[in-house]
Design a protein around this motif. Structure first.
Motif, PDB file in Angstrom:
ATOM      1  N   ILE A 180      42.389  19.144   2.566  1.00  0.00           N
ATOM      2  CA  ILE A 180      41.452  18.946   3.673  1.00  0.00           C
ATOM      3  C   ILE A 180      40.147  18.440   3.073  1.00  0.00           C
ATOM      4  CG2 ILE A 180      40.216  20.016   5.582  1.00  0.00           C
ATOM      5  CD1 ILE A 180      42.459  22.068   5.767  1.00  0.00           C
ATOM      6  N   ILE A 181      39.733  17.265   3.475  1.00  0.00           N
ATOM      7  CA  ILE A 181      38.554  16.614   2.895  1.00  0.00           C
ATOM      8  C   ILE A 181      37.515  16.406   3.985  1.00  0.00           C
ATOM      9  CG2 ILE A 181      37.690  14.535   1.738  1.00  0.00           C
ATOM     10  CD1 ILE A 181      40.604  14.170   0.661  1.00  0.00           C
ATOM     11  N   THR A 182      36.304  16.863   3.738  1.00  0.00           N
ATOM     12  CA  THR A 182      35.214  16.620   4.680  1.00  0.00           C
ATOM     13  C   THR A 182      33.984  16.187   3.908  1.00  0.00           C
ATOM     14  OG1 THR A 182      34.058  17.514   6.625  1.00  0.00           O
ATOM     15  CG2 THR A 182      34.273  18.980   4.732  1.00  0.00           C
ATOM     16  N   VAL A 183      33.174  15.355   4.543  1.00  0.00           N
ATOM     17  CA  VAL A 183      31.966  14.813   3.915  1.00  0.00           C
ATOM     18  C   VAL A 183      30.750  15.451   4.563  1.00  0.00           C
ATOM     19  CG1 VAL A 183      30.629  12.715   3.463  1.00  0.00           C
ATOM     20  CG2 VAL A 183      33.135  12.649   3.367  1.00  0.00           C
ATOM     21  N   ASN A 184      29.865  15.968   3.729  1.00  0.00           N
ATOM     22  CA  ASN A 184      28.662  16.652   4.185  1.00  0.00           C
ATOM     23  C   ASN A 184      27.426  15.829   3.812  1.00  0.00           C
ATOM     24  OD1 ASN A 184      27.073  19.350   4.824  1.00  0.00           O
ATOM     25  ND2 ASN A 184      26.335  18.669   2.820  1.00  0.00           N
ATOM     26  N   TYR A 185      26.559  15.593   4.793  1.00  0.00           N
ATOM     27  CA  TYR A 185      25.274  14.946   4.515  1.00  0.00           C
ATOM     28  C   TYR A 185      24.188  15.693   5.282  1.00  0.00           C
ATOM     29  CZ  TYR A 185      21.503  11.531   4.406  1.00  0.00           C
ATOM     30  OH  TYR A 185      20.271  10.919   4.236  1.00  0.00           O
ATOM     31  N   ASN A 186      23.457  16.518   4.580  1.00  0.00           N
ATOM     32  CA  ASN A 186      22.418  17.341   5.213  1.00  0.00           C
ATOM     33  C   ASN A 186      22.966  18.092   6.426  1.00  0.00           C
ATOM     34  OD1 ASN A 186      20.393  16.485   3.381  1.00  0.00           O
ATOM     35  ND2 ASN A 186      20.019  14.644   4.604  1.00  0.00           N
ATOM     36  N   GLY A 187      24.188  18.569   6.295  1.00  0.00           N
ATOM     37  CA  GLY A 187      24.843  19.224   7.430  1.00  0.00           C
ATOM     38  C   GLY A 187      25.419  20.572   7.073  1.00  0.00           C
ATOM     39  N   PHE A 188      24.683  21.335   6.275  1.00  0.00           N
ATOM     40  CA  PHE A 188      25.192  22.614   5.759  1.00  0.00           C
ATOM     41  C   PHE A 188      25.704  23.528   6.870  1.00  0.00           C
ATOM     42  CE2 PHE A 188      24.519  27.036   4.378  1.00  0.00           C
ATOM     43  CZ  PHE A 188      25.243  27.051   3.197  1.00  0.00           C
ATOM     44  N   LYS A 189      24.946  23.680   7.932  1.00  0.00           N
ATOM     45  CA  LYS A 189      25.348  24.591   9.015  1.00  0.00           C
ATOM     46  C   LYS A 189      26.657  24.148   9.654  1.00  0.00           C
ATOM     47  CE  LYS A 189      23.598  26.673  13.331  1.00  0.00           C
ATOM     48  NZ  LYS A 189      24.685  26.192  14.215  1.00  0.00           N
ATOM     49  N   ASN A 192      44.668  30.088   1.873  1.00  0.00           N
ATOM     50  CA  ASN A 192      46.069  29.668   1.824  1.00  0.00           C
ATOM     51  C   ASN A 192      46.281  28.792   0.598  1.00  0.00           C
ATOM     52  OD1 ASN A 192      48.570  28.380   2.219  1.00  0.00           O
ATOM     53  ND2 ASN A 192      48.342  28.391   4.448  1.00  0.00           N
ATOM     54  N   GLU A 193      47.158  29.190  -0.294  1.00  0.00           N
ATOM     55  CA  GLU A 193      47.352  28.478  -1.555  1.00  0.00           C
ATOM     56  C   GLU A 193      47.899  27.067  -1.365  1.00  0.00           C
ATOM     57  OE1 GLU A 193      49.699  30.758  -4.222  1.00  0.00           O
ATOM     58  OE2 GLU A 193      48.163  32.302  -4.556  1.00  0.00           O
ATOM     59  N   SER A 194      48.521  26.814  -0.233  1.00  0.00           N
ATOM     60  CA  SER A 194      49.074  25.479   0.017  1.00  0.00           C
ATOM     61  C   SER A 194      48.027  24.515   0.562  1.00  0.00           C
ATOM     62  CB  SER A 194      50.250  25.559   0.991  1.00  0.00           C
ATOM     63  OG  SER A 194      49.811  25.939   2.282  1.00  0.00           O
ATOM     64  N   VAL A 195      46.826  25.043   0.848  1.00  0.00           N
ATOM     65  CA  VAL A 195      45.751  24.235   1.416  1.00  0.00           C
ATOM     66  C   VAL A 195      44.601  24.132   0.409  1.00  0.00           C
ATOM     67  CG1 VAL A 195      44.044  24.042   3.266  1.00  0.00           C
ATOM     68  CG2 VAL A 195      46.344  24.887   3.780  1.00  0.00           C
ATOM     69  N   GLU A 196      44.218  22.908   0.125  1.00  0.00           N
ATOM     70  CA  GLU A 196      43.085  22.634  -0.755  1.00  0.00           C
ATOM     71  C   GLU A 196      41.938  22.091   0.086  1.00  0.00           C
ATOM     72  OE1 GLU A 196      42.829  20.031  -4.771  1.00  0.00           O
ATOM     73  OE2 GLU A 196      43.429  18.894  -2.984  1.00  0.00           O
ATOM     74  N   VAL A 197      40.767  22.685  -0.027  1.00  0.00           N
ATOM     75  CA  VAL A 197      39.602  22.250   0.744  1.00  0.00           C
ATOM     76  C   VAL A 197      38.606  21.592  -0.200  1.00  0.00           C
ATOM     77  CG1 VAL A 197      37.710  22.943   2.239  1.00  0.00           C
ATOM     78  CG2 VAL A 197      39.935  24.072   2.452  1.00  0.00           C
ATOM     79  N   ILE A 198      38.247  20.359   0.112  1.00  0.00           N
ATOM     80  CA  ILE A 198      37.309  19.596  -0.702  1.00  0.00           C
ATOM     81  C   ILE A 198      36.137  19.175   0.179  1.00  0.00           C
ATOM     82  CG2 ILE A 198      36.953  17.521  -2.106  1.00  0.00           C
ATOM     83  CD1 ILE A 198      39.956  17.552  -2.696  1.00  0.00           C
ATOM     84  N   VAL A 199      34.924  19.534  -0.230  1.00  0.00           N
ATOM     85  CA  VAL A 199      33.720  19.113   0.473  1.00  0.00           C
ATOM     86  C   VAL A 199      32.950  18.169  -0.441  1.00  0.00           C
ATOM     87  CG1 VAL A 199      31.570  19.802   1.575  1.00  0.00           C
ATOM     88  CG2 VAL A 199      33.580  21.280   1.759  1.00  0.00           C
ATOM     89  N   VAL A 200      32.686  16.968   0.060  1.00  0.00           N
ATOM     90  CA  VAL A 200      31.900  15.985  -0.677  1.00  0.00           C
ATOM     91  C   VAL A 200      30.488  16.006  -0.125  1.00  0.00           C
ATOM     92  CG1 VAL A 200      31.666  13.567  -1.336  1.00  0.00           C
ATOM     93  CG2 VAL A 200      33.956  14.564  -1.035  1.00  0.00           C
ATOM     94  N   ASP A 201      29.534  16.418  -0.958  1.00  0.00           N
ATOM     95  CA  ASP A 201      28.131  16.398  -0.549  1.00  0.00           C
ATOM     96  C   ASP A 201      27.594  14.999  -0.840  1.00  0.00           C
ATOM     97  OD1 ASP A 201      25.630  17.127   0.304  1.00  0.00           O
ATOM     98  OD2 ASP A 201      25.031  17.982  -1.613  1.00  0.00           O
TER      99      ASP A 201
END
Length: 293
Positions: free
Chosen positions: A9-18, A31-40
């Protein structure tokens, strides 16, 4: 060696912490089968570090500058390990943790490379934002989202192919990306997912709408709302860029004329009439930027 995830799961963050925290709180990060990646994506403060501190199990990437929607997502794609990649806006909420329906749709045919869920607004009685797209007109470079603004009574609960994905939420097979390429970064903001959809279809893949999974979208938080100069600039520029990259033959000059002389001129006049000189200037700037490219 790290265990490969089934879903990244990939999401992009730009001054959007909340907003990003509100999204992560609805994701099964344990869940070990789910990888969460946040790109600041070059936020004014190091929100990647703050997010990693708050959610130690996620992967964060800190970019030194804003690389745009495609650049941010591509950074996440390159760092991912999942067989299926779920690209989702940070201003969304996932009320359902089971991704099986999206994976089942992708797995149902080798020709399906991408699938989008039903997207509803997170306000206004959760009216529908997206239930698939109609084809783009080659002259106007316009289409419409099926179901947009409708109250959801289940009238769009049948899965079907769609010519384009919606950038707010799209799950794609890794093999499809390897064949079609990464998301085009020349747009910076808006039209990337439409162009990427063309690339996937050119690579032989279909795109589907799958209504059994629904997300809720807050829409336009990071760009300042629907009437921001930033959004106006990039839409004015990028619809021309999309035409340049995807409209072929003798119809292309007619498309340019329509977009510049009719659409943009009308928008400039309307902006001036509404005393939105900032939007009129943004429209002109977008056209000039395209012509110089």
């Amino acid at each position: 060696m790290d265990k490969k995830a089934d879903i990244s799961i990939i999401t992009v963050n730009y001054n959007g912490f909340k907003d990003t925290c509100e999204l992560i709180d609805t994701i099964p990060i344990d869940n070990e089968s789910v990888e969460v990646i946040v790109v600041d994506n070059g936020s004014s403060r190091d929100e990647a570090a703050l997010l990693k501190q708050r959610y130690p199990t996620i992967k964060t990437i800190r970019l030194s500058q804003n690389m745009g929607f495609a650049g941010g997502n591509n950074a996440g794609i390159k760092a991912s390990s999942g067989k299926y990649l779920f690209l989702i806006n940070n201003d969304t909420i996932l009320p359902k943790h089971n991704f099986d329906s999206l994976i089942d749709r992708l797995s149902s045919s080798a020709s399906i490379g991408m699938v989008c869920p039903k997207i509803c607004f997170a306000f206004d009685d959760n009216k529908i934002q997206f239930a698939g797209y109609t084809p783009l007109s080659k002259i106007t470079v316009r289409n419409h989202a099926i179901g947009f603004g409708e109250t959801d009574h289940g009238q769009h609960d049948t899965a079907h192919p769609t010519p384009y994905a919606h950038g707010a939420a799209m799950m794609v097979k890794r093999e499809a990306i390897e064949k079609a390429g990464l998301m085009p970064e020349c747009y910076f903001l808006y039209y990337e997912e439409l162009d990427w959809s063309v690339r996937l279809r050119d690579a032989g893949y279909d795109i589907w709408y799958e209504p059994s999974f629904t997300i809720y979208h807050k829409e336009s938080r990071s760009t300042g709302g629907t009437d921001s100069p930033l959004k106006t600039f990039y839409i004015s520029r990028n619809r021309l860029l999309f035409a340049k990259r995807n409209i072929k033959g003798i119809i292309k000059p007619a498309t340019y004329c329509y977009l510049i002389i009719i659409v943009s001129l009308k928008n400039i006049i309307l902006h001036i009439f509404r005393n939105r000189i900032d939007l009129a200037k943004a429209t002109v700037s977008g056209i000039v930027s395209f012509l110089k490219s």
